[in-house]
Scaffold this active site. Structure first.
Site, PDB file in Angstrom:
ATOM      1  N   GLU A 142       0.881  -1.169   0.000  1.00 52.67           N
ATOM      2  CA  GLU A 142       0.000   0.000   0.000  1.00 52.67           C
ATOM      3  C   GLU A 142       0.914   1.214   0.000  1.00 52.67           C
ATOM      4  O   GLU A 142       1.489   1.563   1.033  1.00 52.67           O
ATOM      5  CB  GLU A 142      -0.892  -0.003   1.255  1.00 52.67           C
ATOM      6  CG  GLU A 142      -1.760  -1.229   1.399  1.00 52.67           C
ATOM      7  CD  GLU A 142      -2.929  -1.264   0.412  1.00 52.67           C
ATOM      8  OE1 GLU A 142      -3.196  -0.243  -0.244  1.00 52.67           O
ATOM      9  OE2 GLU A 142      -3.560  -2.320   0.306  1.00 52.67           O
ATOM     10  N   CYS A 182      -2.363   9.261   2.212  1.00 57.91           N
ATOM     11  CA  CYS A 182      -2.025   8.739   0.873  1.00 57.91           C
ATOM     12  C   CYS A 182      -3.127   9.079  -0.123  1.00 57.91           C
ATOM     13  O   CYS A 182      -2.897   9.102  -1.324  1.00 57.91           O
ATOM     14  CB  CYS A 182      -1.796   7.238   0.944  1.00 57.91           C
ATOM     15  SG  CYS A 182      -3.145   6.403   1.781  1.00 57.91           S
TER      16      CYS A 182
HETATM   17  P1  NAD Z   1       8.446   4.705   4.670  1.00 54.69           P
HETATM   18  O1  NAD Z   1       8.469   3.901   3.422  1.00 54.69           O
HETATM   19  O2  NAD Z   1       9.574   5.594   4.959  1.00 54.69           O
HETATM   20  O3  NAD Z   1       8.327   3.731   5.956  1.00 54.69           O
HETATM   21  C1  NAD Z   1       7.257   2.837   6.140  1.00 54.69           C
HETATM   22  C2  NAD Z   1       7.696   1.725   7.078  1.00 54.69           C
HETATM   23  O4  NAD Z   1       8.693   0.924   6.432  1.00 54.69           O
HETATM   24  C3  NAD Z   1       8.337   2.221   8.377  1.00 54.69           C
HETATM   25  O5  NAD Z   1       7.924   1.398   9.424  1.00 54.69           O
HETATM   26  C4  NAD Z   1       9.829   2.040   8.091  1.00 54.69           C
HETATM   27  O6  NAD Z   1      10.626   1.893   9.256  1.00 54.69           O
HETATM   28  C5  NAD Z   1       9.825   0.770   7.277  1.00 54.69           C
HETATM   29  N1  NAD Z   1      10.988   0.555   6.417  1.00 54.69           N
HETATM   30  C6  NAD Z   1      11.856   1.484   5.917  1.00 54.69           C
HETATM   31  N2  NAD Z   1      12.802   0.870   5.158  1.00 54.69           N
HETATM   32  C7  NAD Z   1      12.509  -0.458   5.162  1.00 54.69           C
HETATM   33  C8  NAD Z   1      13.096  -1.606   4.537  1.00 54.69           C
HETATM   34  N3  NAD Z   1      14.179  -1.508   3.742  1.00 54.69           N
HETATM   35  N4  NAD Z   1      12.534  -2.807   4.758  1.00 54.69           N
HETATM   36  C9  NAD Z   1      11.419  -2.924   5.517  1.00 54.69           C
HETATM   37  N5  NAD Z   1      10.831  -1.879   6.148  1.00 54.69           N
HETATM   38  C10 NAD Z   1      11.366  -0.658   5.960  1.00 54.69           C
HETATM   39  O7  NAD Z   1       7.071   5.486   4.666  1.00 54.69           O
HETATM   40  P2  NAD Z   1       6.568   6.596   5.698  1.00 54.69           P
HETATM   41  O8  NAD Z   1       7.303   7.862   5.445  1.00 54.69           O
HETATM   42  O9  NAD Z   1       6.559   6.028   7.069  1.00 54.69           O
HETATM   43  O10 NAD Z   1       5.033   6.749   5.263  1.00 54.69           O
HETATM   44  C11 NAD Z   1       4.582   7.652   4.308  1.00 54.69           C
HETATM   45  C12 NAD Z   1       4.251   6.954   3.010  1.00 54.69           C
HETATM   46  O11 NAD Z   1       3.268   5.949   3.252  1.00 54.69           O
HETATM   47  C13 NAD Z   1       3.627   7.880   1.984  1.00 54.69           C
HETATM   48  O12 NAD Z   1       4.203   7.642   0.726  1.00 54.69           O
HETATM   49  C14 NAD Z   1       2.160   7.472   1.976  1.00 54.69           C
HETATM   50  O13 NAD Z   1       1.487   7.735   0.774  1.00 54.69           O
HETATM   51  C15 NAD Z   1       2.258   6.009   2.263  1.00 54.69           C
HETATM   52  N6  NAD Z   1       0.983   5.496   2.781  1.00 54.69           N
HETATM   53  C16 NAD Z   1       0.225   4.719   1.964  1.00 54.69           C
HETATM   54  C17 NAD Z   1      -1.016   4.255   2.412  1.00 54.69           C
HETATM   55  C18 NAD Z   1      -1.885   3.405   1.533  1.00 54.69           C
HETATM   56  O14 NAD Z   1      -2.862   2.863   2.038  1.00 54.69           O
HETATM   57  N7  NAD Z   1      -1.608   3.260   0.248  1.00 54.69           N
HETATM   58  C19 NAD Z   1      -1.456   4.578   3.702  1.00 54.69           C
HETATM   59  C20 NAD Z   1      -0.641   5.364   4.505  1.00 54.69           C
HETATM   60  C21 NAD Z   1       0.578   5.818   4.032  1.00 54.69           C
END
Ligand code: NAD
Length: 505
Positions: free
Chosen positions: A238, A272
């Site tokens: 997502e 998002c």
């Molecule tokens: P992010 O990708 O930086 O982090 C998300 C999660 O992934 C965190 O828990 C982080 O620690 C973890 N992570 C980071 N690197 C990783 C790796 N290499 N392997 C596994 N896990 C890892 O995202 P963010 O800044 O926390 O969130 C914002 C983003 O989330 C925005 O792009 C937003 O659009 C998206 N989002 C999407 C939805 C949806 O339903 N489509 C909902 C909410 C947020």
């Protein structure tokens, strides 16, 4: 010179005032692997319980969550800067709906599905659903409670164990998620939480989990997909969005104004599904846009932990503030006009003024990259076809919105937009409609969550094909081969797929 030792704790500070809200220890790799091992050992007994019992646990969680809402709202205001109204809606209402839907419908959804066989009528088929095992839920910071809570509800009711890795920016609220599930009767080993940065998430994927439900950025989603690909485990991704809102020439302007205000600025634009491109038909542009700007100017920014009279909170961190600032600066440098807002606010906290940008063109990053901030760029559009083309220009395809008084036109335009969900005359709310799918196309993700399909995807769909004529000793196509049977097979295929029978089907 020796390198600085890596910090062993996550210290959470309020994004609104910088005060320390709390801290949690960062899980070591061994702790992450041990959590997965505990979850695996406990999962079988959890899956063996009747599904009605697991549904009952979800409904018990609902009752506990309802009692704890004030606590969650207060914590999400402090940890996440969320206005209390939004804390209630995003972190309370949406999970309550998910718990209710899957707490009452899971048995029906996961019932074995018979498959009517077209040709071989002497046999029968069905699919039955078996939990995958241990599901990793990796969550972002913008809906820390909802996303961890909902993912856990679906995985658990299907009979899986879960290990949750919350965002490093919002780990505190996830402790609460676990507390409630355990209080309601989920064995503690079936809902583990591990804390840390991206490397902790990567270790979790590497620890032998059976499925990953990831919510976060496109860049991280691709890394997660690659790791899952190497291990051949399924993942639901997502990811980000760049939702266009199309205000057609026959839109109910008052409704469209309310909706674009909320859709653009709720959660300070850190959704998002936020409106990140406002496409206004030229015939209504001059009446619509000045009224929108006036209403944006009236939004009240502030620290939600101090007052409920706050419409818009801060961004989550310095990095997010800098991204928004950079995108607005780029737009202004390339000719955009700031109708209101446009800059960060001095003082403590990561506040950015609610902003409307006009004279926006497709050369500007603000309409091409996810902003995730309180900024609505507006484009004046010559007509419906151009609006659809602009909506589809993005590499992202999560949500889109169409505003029109004509229901049929709304659906016709919606069907032309390549997004996971298109809402007509509404914004964002489908996230709380547990029975509908939530997921993105193009770079916005893979697969979807929520909905009956989403729950089934938490399981292995196993196909059983069995015989209805147990006395039959042999099929036509088994050994031994001979001329006679080859001829008969050939004639049979002619009959089945040639002009003969196919004239009638
Ligand atoms: P992010 O990708 O930086 O982090 C998300 C999660 O992934 C965190 O828990 C982080 O620690 C973890 N992570 C980071 N690197 C990783 C790796 N290499 N392997 C596994 N896990 C890892 O995202 P963010 O800044 O926390 O969130 C914002 C983003 O989330 C925005 O792009 C937003 O659009 C998206 N989002 C999407 C939805 C949806 O339903 N489509 C909902 C909410 C947020």
């Amino acid at each position: 010179m020796s390198a600085e030792p890596a910090p062993s704790r996550l210290v959470v500070r309020s994004p609104a005032n910088g005060e320390v809200v709390g801290e949690v220890p960062i899980s070591t790799s061994d702790e992450v692997r041990a959590a997965v091992a505990r979850a695996r050992a406990a999962q079988g007994a959890w899956a063996a319980r009747p599904i009605r019992e697991r549904m009952g646990v979800l409904l018990k969680v609902r009752e506990l969550l309802l009692g704890d809402l004030d606590k969650i709202v207060a914590l999400s205001a402090r940890e996440n800067g969320k206005p209390r109204h939004e804390g209630l809606l995003h972190e309370g209402f949406a999970p309550l709906e998910l718990l209710t839907y899957f707490g009452t419908e899971a048995e029906r959804i996961l019932e074995p599905q018979p498959i009517p066989l077209r040709l071989l009528k002497h046999r029968a088929s069905y699919i039955h659903y078996v939990p995958r095992g241990v599901v990793a839920i990796i969550a972002p910071w913008n809906f820390p409670h909802h996303l961890a809570f909902g993912g856990a509800a679906m995985a658990l009711v299907a009979g899986n164990a879960v290990v949750i890795k919350p965002s490093e920016f919002t780990p505190l609220i996830t402790q609460h998620v676990r507390e409630l599930y355990v209080k309601a009767g989920v064995p503690p080993e079936c809902i583990e939480v591990v804390y840390g940065h991206g490397d902790t998430g990567a270790t979790l994927i590497d620890s032998g989990v059976d499925m990953v439900e990831f919510t976060g950025s496109v860049a991280t989603g691709k890394k997660v997909a690659a790791m899952c690909g190497e291990r051949l485990i399924p993942c639901v991704l997502e990811l980000g969005g760049k939702a266009p809102a199309l205000v057609l020439d026959d839109a109910d302007q008052e409704r469209a104004l309310h909706a674009t205000l909320w859709g653009g600025f709720a959660n300070a634009g850190q959704v998002c599904a936020s409106i990140e491109r406002l496409l206004v038909h030229q015939k209504v542009y001059d009446s619509f846009v000045p009224r929108l700007v006036e209403r944006v100017k009236a939004l009240r920014m502030g620290d939600a932990s101090a007052s409920a009279e706050v419409d818009i909170g801060p961004l989550v961190n310095q990095r997010q503030l800098e991204i928004v600032e950079r995108l607005v600066d780029d737009a202004v440098r390339k000719g955009a006009t700031v109708a209101c807002g446009g800059k960060r606010v001095d003082g403590p906290g990561y506040f950015f003024e609610p902003t409307v940008l006009l004279d926006v063109t497709t050369e500007m990053d603000i309409v091409n990259r996810e902003t995730f901030g309180p900024v609505v760029p507006v484009m004046k559009m010559p007509g419906e076809a151009e609006m659809v083309a602009e909506a589809n220009r993005s590499h992202l395809g999560l949500l889109a919105y169409v505003f029109t008084r004509d229901g049929e036109r709304g659906r016709r335009v919606a069907e032309q937009i390549r997004c996971g969900t298109v809402m007509v005359n509404d914004v964002i709310a489908s996230a709380a409609m547990a029975e509908t799918p939530w997921g993105g196309l193009k770079q916005s993700g893979l697969g979807h969550t929520h909905s009956d399909d989403g729950l089934r995807h938490m399981c292995e769909a196993r196909h059983v094909n069995y015989d209805l004529l147990p006395w039959l000793k042999k099929e036509l196509w088994w050994y031994p081969y001979n001329e006679k049977d080859v001829g008969m097979l050939r004639r049979m295929m002619n009959l089945l797929y040639g002009r003969g029978l196919n004239r009638f089907r």
